[in-house]
Write an enzyme that holds these catalytic residues in place. Structure first.
Site, PDB file in Angstrom:
ATOM      1  N   HIS A   1       3.223   2.690  15.008  1.00 28.81           N
ATOM      2  CA  HIS A   1       3.011   1.716  14.080  1.00 28.81           C
ATOM      3  C   HIS A   1       1.609   1.306  14.013  1.00 28.81           C
ATOM      4  O   HIS A   1       1.014   0.287  14.395  1.00 28.81           O
ATOM      5  CB  HIS A   1       4.000   0.538  14.030  1.00 28.81           C
ATOM      6  CG  HIS A   1       4.596   0.154  12.790  1.00 28.81           C
ATOM      7  ND1 HIS A   1       5.642   0.737  12.307  1.00 28.81           N
ATOM      8  CD2 HIS A   1       4.546  -0.955  11.987  1.00 28.81           C
ATOM      9  CE1 HIS A   1       6.052   0.354  11.177  1.00 28.81           C
ATOM     10  NE2 HIS A   1       5.344  -0.743  10.975  1.00 28.81           N
TER      11      HIS A   1
ATOM     12  N   GLY B   1       1.689  -0.035   5.701  1.00 32.42           N
ATOM     13  CA  GLY B   1       1.256   1.387   5.141  1.00 32.42           C
ATOM     14  C   GLY B   1       2.124   2.302   6.009  1.00 32.42           C
ATOM     15  O   GLY B   1       1.682   3.534   5.844  1.00 32.42           O
TER      16      GLY B   1
ATOM     17  N   ARG C   1       4.726   4.646   4.638  1.00 34.23           N
ATOM     18  CA  ARG C   1       4.686   5.650   3.628  1.00 34.23           C
ATOM     19  C   ARG C   1       3.639   6.957   4.360  1.00 34.23           C
ATOM     20  O   ARG C   1       3.901   8.079   4.006  1.00 34.23           O
ATOM     21  CB  ARG C   1       3.680   5.142   2.267  1.00 34.23           C
ATOM     22  CG  ARG C   1       4.272   4.254   1.517  1.00 34.23           C
ATOM     23  CD  ARG C   1       3.845   3.289   0.587  1.00 34.23           C
ATOM     24  NE  ARG C   1       3.335   2.284   1.562  1.00 34.23           N
ATOM     25  CZ  ARG C   1       2.624   1.146   1.082  1.00 34.23           C
ATOM     26  NH1 ARG C   1       2.065   1.029  -0.015  1.00 34.23           N
ATOM     27  NH2 ARG C   1       2.392   0.268   2.123  1.00 34.23           N
TER      28      ARG C   1
END
Length: 480
Positions: A299, A304, A307
């Site tokens: 992460h 975002g 995606r």
């Protein structure tokens, strides 16, 4: 070390090995002996092993053990793993006069094409590098035959398609992948934003993986006119996935991200592992799993990540030649159809990792990690994630791709039949078919009044029958 007859049982998801009371089982005296026993009976857990090798005195224990029994299969594996993980060379002579053995048992794990370590006489088939190396266990759902069959089936489906229909299908599949990826996050952006992200996906094979290239793609996810609350580039603080206690906004994490100071090295190691597996012709679906899920578990951005994670799936499939030429398989759309399964695949990692992370809440409702956690992101069992991705690929290849081609063929057939009956403009002909298929085969009164007021009742009924005869299936959004 005979242990007599043994049985196994599973209690609350944990496998227990039960030995008879008279079993002649010697409990190891040294920590390093526990490692060789574990390698023999429990498999390879790089998380545990990497931490064991950091313990005081373990280097001396391992050196003594190897010097005493250098030919032992599990001792050699422990010796190799020590030098591979730590980068430190033990004061031992290279091994001579024994055959090579695989580091990972191919009956238990799916490894890459091996490279030889002459010093230990080990065939290194680990699917990664010391800085990032998840493992995948061999299961029925992850057979080599299955992935090869899917790859060949996708190419055969495309080869049978009419070239003109295939070009249109390719554009829709690309848009569907982009739409699905945003949809998983609960977003429905305008078409121009979907198309912009679709172009990024289409060029996935041309992207060289690096932190700058990821940061560039990350920027393309967001509308530049609405970037006031977007934080670009790698995180410079902690991160978590979860919710806040509504009373005091204390974090309630379901997943805690890698520490921001660990991100550059984790990402560099991730890319190095991916390149190694790609060169070694590692299974495309498994390499996509390690790359994409490794990334999303880090992460690295504040927003975002999901995606980009799904972009990396497309990148890995394209790099390995899994996709038919010029075709993007809408894996995200298949994931969107099974979000509960997707969550289970993600939580399989998080629930096993969270207990080992020490953290405290920050004043702004974030988390601060207090212990060294990099090893939790470098090493994990990726079997559940690999099985999920394989299932979604199968859904895409065996349903989504053929269904889209079939839809377009029937759609074109319906248009030809309509043209033989009445001279409608092309746009209106497409809309008539779309409206009928979306409304159970009939043109609604509202759509008729809005778009086809010139048609008589008899003409509408006849045209509805023509569409029904072409057997055009209902497809969300329609095409024309």
């Amino acid at each position: 070390m005979p242990i007599g007859q043994k049985t196994t049982s599973v209690r609350e998801g944990v496998e227990w090995v039960l030995l008879p009371r008279n079993a002649n089982y010697r409990v190891p005296e040294q920590r390093i002996e526990h490692l060789t026993v574990a390698l023999k009976h429990e498999g390879v857990d790089l998380r545990v092993i990497s931490q064991l090798f950091r313990c005081k005195g373990i280097t001396e224990e391992l050196t003594e053990l190897v010097a005493a029994k250098p030919r032992g299969v599990y001792i050699r594996r422990a010796w190799f793993l020590y030098e591979w993980l730590t980068g430190e060379r033990l004061p031992l002579e290279d091994l001579q006069g024994v055959p090579y053995i695989p580091l990972l048992d191919p009956n238990q794990y799916i490894g890459r094409r091996s490279t030889r370590a002459p010093r230990h006489k080990i065939e290194n088939n680990l699917p990664g590098v010391p800085g990032f190396c998840p493992l995948v266990r061999r299961t029925e759902r992850l057979s080599t035959e299955r992935i090869e069959a899917l790859k060949n089936e996708a190419k055969e489906t495309v080869a049978r398609a009419d070239p003109a229909i295939l070009r249109r299908a390719t554009n829709f599949l690309l848009l569907n992948e982009s739409k699905g990826s945003f949809g998983i996050e609960g977003e429905a952006p305008p078409r121009n934003r979907l198309e912009r992200w679709g172009r990024v996906i289409a060029d996935a094979k041309e992207v060289e993986l690096s932190v700058p290239s990821l940061e560039s793609m990350h920027r393309s996810l967001f509308d530049p006119k609405e970037s006031r609350f977007v934080v670009y580039n790698l995180r410079q603080q902690g991160g978590f996935v979860g919710r806040h206690d509504p009373r005091d906004q204390t974090p309630i994490p379901d997943h805690i991200s890698a520490r921001h100071e660990d991100l550059p090295d984790l990402l560099d190691s991730l890319f190095a592992a991916y390149d190694l597996c790609l060169r070694s012709r590692f299974d495309p679906a498994l390499n996509a799993t390690l790359l994409a899920f490794g990334f999303v578990f880090f992460h690295p951005f504040e927003d975002g990540n999901g995606r980009l994670h799904r972009f990396l799936i497309q990148k890995a499939l394209a790099d390995a030649g899994f996709n038919p030429d010029g075709v993007v398989l809408p894996v995200s759309a298949a994931i969107l159809e099974d979000l509960p399964g997707y969550r289970v695949a993600l939580e399989d990692y998080s629930t096993g990792t969270l207990p080992y992370i020490e953290w405290q809440a920050t004043a702004d409702g974030n988390v601060e990690v207090l212990n060294d956690t990099a090893y939790l992101y470098r090493f994990f069992d990726a079997t559940r994630q690999a099985e999920y991705l394989m299932d979604r690929l199968e859904r895409t290849v065996r349903f989504s791709l053929p269904a889209e081609l079939d839809y377009l063929e029937r759609f074109d057939d319906a248009k030809r039949r309509l043209a033989n009956r009445i001279d409608l403009p092309d746009r209106l002909s497409s809309l008539f078919i779309q409206f009928c298929t979306q409304n159970g085969g009939q043109l609604s009164a509202r759509k008729r009044e809005q778009f086809f007021p010139q048609l008589t009742d008899d003409e509408v009924s006849e045209l509805e029958g023509i569409v029904a005869a072409a057997e055009v299936p209902a497809m969300q959004g329609g095409l024309g």
